[in-house]
Design an enzyme around this catalytic site. Sequence first.
Site, PDB file in Angstrom:
ATOM      1  N   THR A  46       0.853  -1.264  -0.076  1.00 21.36           N
ATOM      2  CA  THR A  46      -0.036   0.056  -0.140  1.00 21.36           C
ATOM      3  C   THR A  46       1.061   1.342   0.137  1.00 21.36           C
ATOM      4  O   THR A  46       2.012   1.161   0.752  1.00 21.36           O
ATOM      5  CB  THR A  46      -0.990  -0.104   1.078  1.00 21.36           C
ATOM      6  OG1 THR A  46      -1.623   1.042   1.148  1.00 21.36           O
ATOM      7  CG2 THR A  46      -0.490  -0.212   2.558  1.00 21.36           C
ATOM      8  N   GLU A  47       0.609   2.094  -0.872  1.00 18.77           N
ATOM      9  CA  GLU A  47       1.547   3.406  -0.884  1.00 18.77           C
ATOM     10  C   GLU A  47       1.931   4.237   0.106  1.00 18.77           C
ATOM     11  O   GLU A  47       2.987   4.960   0.045  1.00 18.77           O
ATOM     12  CB  GLU A  47       1.089   3.955  -2.422  1.00 18.77           C
ATOM     13  CG  GLU A  47      -0.304   4.801  -2.264  1.00 18.77           C
ATOM     14  CD  GLU A  47      -1.308   3.858  -2.991  1.00 18.77           C
ATOM     15  OE1 GLU A  47      -1.257   2.689  -2.932  1.00 18.77           O
ATOM     16  OE2 GLU A  47      -2.141   4.202  -3.661  1.00 18.77           O
ATOM     17  N   ASN A  48       1.037   4.107   1.147  1.00 17.06           N
ATOM     18  CA  ASN A  48       1.297   4.944   2.118  1.00 17.06           C
ATOM     19  C   ASN A  48       2.300   4.187   3.195  1.00 17.06           C
ATOM     20  O   ASN A  48       2.662   4.858   4.039  1.00 17.06           O
ATOM     21  CB  ASN A  48       0.074   5.264   3.194  1.00 17.06           C
ATOM     22  CG  ASN A  48      -0.771   3.859   3.636  1.00 17.06           C
ATOM     23  OD1 ASN A  48      -0.955   3.138   2.559  1.00 17.06           O
ATOM     24  ND2 ASN A  48      -1.380   4.008   4.711  1.00 17.06           N
TER      25      ASN A  48
ATOM     26  N   SER B 198       8.180   3.794  -0.583  1.00 19.98           N
ATOM     27  CA  SER B 198       7.159   3.133  -1.174  1.00 19.98           C
ATOM     28  C   SER B 198       7.129   3.347  -2.587  1.00 19.98           C
ATOM     29  O   SER B 198       6.826   2.428  -3.666  1.00 19.98           O
ATOM     30  CB  SER B 198       5.910   3.815  -0.503  1.00 19.98           C
ATOM     31  OG  SER B 198       4.817   3.045  -0.799  1.00 19.98           O
TER      32      SER B 198
END
Lengths: 219, 219, 221, 221
Positions: free
Chosen positions: C49-51, C91
Amino acid sequence: MKKKMVSLQEFSEKIPSGATLLIGGFLGDGTPDLLIDEILKTDKGDFTVIANDTAFPNQGIGKLITQKRVKKAIVSHIGTNPDTQKQMIEGSLVVELVPQGTLAERIRAGGFGLGGILTPTGLGTIVENGKSKIQIGGREYLIESAIKADFALLKAKKADWYGNLTFAYTARNFNTFMAFAGDCTIAEIDELVPIGGLNPEDVVVPHAVVHFLVRRSRS
Amino acid sequence: MKKKMVSLQEFSEKIPSGATLLIGGFLGDGTPDLLIDEILKTDKGDFTVIANDTAFPNQGIGKLITQKRVKKAIVSHIGTNPDTQKQMIEGSLVVELVPQGTLAERIRAGGFGLGGILTPTGLGTIVENGKSKIQIGGREYLIESAIKADFALLKAKKADWYGNLTFAYTARNFNTFMAFAGDCTIAEIDELVPIGGLNPEDVVVPHAVVHFLVRRSRS
Amino acid sequence: MIAEEKAKGYIARRVAKEFEDGDVVNLGIGIPTLVANYIPSGIQIFLHTENGLLGMGPNPSAGYEHPNLRNAGSSSVSFLPGSAIFDSAVSFGLIRGGHLDATVLGALEVDEKGLLANWMVPGKMIPGMGGAMDLVTGARRVIVAMTHVNKNGSPKIVKSCMLPLTSIRKVDLIVTEYAVFKVSETGLVLTEYSEESSVEEIKGLTAAHFEIDPQLKVIER
Amino acid sequence: MIAEEKAKGYIARRVAKEFEDGDVVNLGIGIPTLVANYIPSGIQIFLHTENGLLGMGPNPSAGYEHPNLRNAGSSSVSFLPGSAIFDSAVSFGLIRGGHLDATVLGALEVDEKGLLANWMVPGKMIPGMGGAMDLVTGARRVIVAMTHVNKNGSPKIVKSCMLPLTSIRKVDLIVTEYAVFKVSETGLVLTEYSEESSVEEIKGLTAAHFEIDPQLKVIER
């Protein structure tokens, strides 16, 4: 040693209207709510906010939007905050949309003394409007400039008195590299530990880039 | 799950003569000695080595130099290895010197999918020869291209079976971002831990960039 | 006509067959998120997940959420064993650097060259691109998971995107409730169709030219 | 003539007075390393080493070294409480980003504009620039700590560097065993001289023009 710990009020006295503010967080996770609330106790505004997003109406960074303290937002996403969209359409708020990875690298570049980065992201889209391109190794890249700001406002989990920081899980997000890109970097912390209370390998942001610490007053 | 753990011999079979090798370490600290020794058991050579330095004669990366397996070295410093200097003067080894911070960022850029970076370091010095410059925000920067390689050879402290890595103190140095910049990244590890045996916040290099693990065989 | 909820399940189930064991995958918001529920047994994928998390697990039970363990849609998630936490720069280093095996994203439009538009409707809806531009530019495979037509019944697969593009990198696969298209050098190729439809019906719902794969088959469900 | 060992101590002691409490400082190899031994009491500085440590302490006692806790010269060092470890990219982010209050470096030559050459002698000695170019370009203050003349007795402060420059950023201060020069907009200014020398002697040992500060004084030792 000059003490880095300041009160919420001492913090807010440092922030003038019109300042550019890097603010950590991802949809509110990792955003310094205490610092934002303290700014909102004053009548300061006209801020340029640089952040991943504007969170939700009247939450996190969204509070600054809902209460109309922001004149410009440089962010990757505003889809979760109708107030941002409304003010943008009305023309009271300028929104500059930047791809999330590009935004992260531009801020890191600013804090790391780089002039910018070369990225393939945005090529051939409206993101490339007004930007220079360059060919390197047979591939084309956009030249994206570094970003710095007057202040970086962070949310950290732990700090020692020197200002070494750690973060809670996904609250790391933009906080780490924003720390380097503020002329004055201020971290709201959950917990203060003694000097030596952090394993040097666990420190995520070294104290050299942290100017002030703020914690919830125990009244 | 495909197993990432391979034997030293399986490792060395992957490396062909002429390959470009990113090798972690700073004057030997954080350099994968086992991997280097295994390569030296073969007659492979003609490598291009990209690393911070060439360490000392017959130590760490210096072993590859002393045993004449390197045709080109892209490094920031060779002052500790007279063998490197000798081979360079003789003309049997090409040495490309890159400022240490620029080298770090160029490798990181390669691994992070960036085409390069803009840095003030080297402006007005012989480092700028043959390079383009650009003005951004009233300051001048050198355009430095990204670096990738066929292999990244790392030294890590702990890994789980997936390949999540941690490092020992100053052995972190170039290992972290080199992990991203190898088409095939192989880490020599001191200790294997069970899956779940690392706190997710302590992982320094996530497993997605690590293709193979090697540990000292317990014979 | 397949009802919307059923359609979403069909799409997610079909996309879930695209992964190899060990793949690192980023799932976008909406239908893509559902894909995680249909991963075939014997296949293990790692959710990014990009966070800032690799190894994301399902939403925790009510009462066991942690305020600082969230996905990119702000929902509480969990750690699977072997997870890793990192900042947004790392990320997107994973994303842009080609370290994700696949990303699954929704679309507003995909055109007959395989180009994707999924981040704004000028003058109407401007959520911003978030991580989408980096994901489409950087992931090794880009899979579009979307209903075949929009809420007005208009085709989302069009001759040429009218909406602003997300990237000039073409997607690799388009999965709808009615069809699977691979994107080849020369354009879209229909490789599978649903048992509720036919090639003729799909042509009627698609505003782009497409070839038909000689091995055309019915979508397995 | 001040003997070499004595000279080194004089230089290091004088440089050590340049810091403010809390400064983050990178000390180069050679004389600069000695500076750490002379920090005045009441002043705490944080030592940064470019291989990835802030808060470096002295060499541990024999037998207490750790193979993976070293400085940029490959010597074993220790952690002071409140130290932080990071990789080389972050380390140079601190350097290039202006987060170091000062760096102290040796020199082969410094010229009358304040430009420094300290990383190679073409055709003779090519150690490489290592971190020097980034340090000189990025640190807030650059202090040169060197003997006034080289081993052949030739001046190291010259009209114009003949050796390849380290950076086009001028140094801020030059400290030798005989003199302290600040670098102003217009060039070198002698601000202090040693009790063993005189302005005339310093002129003789210096191949560059310099101004004399109206507050010229003797170096305190």
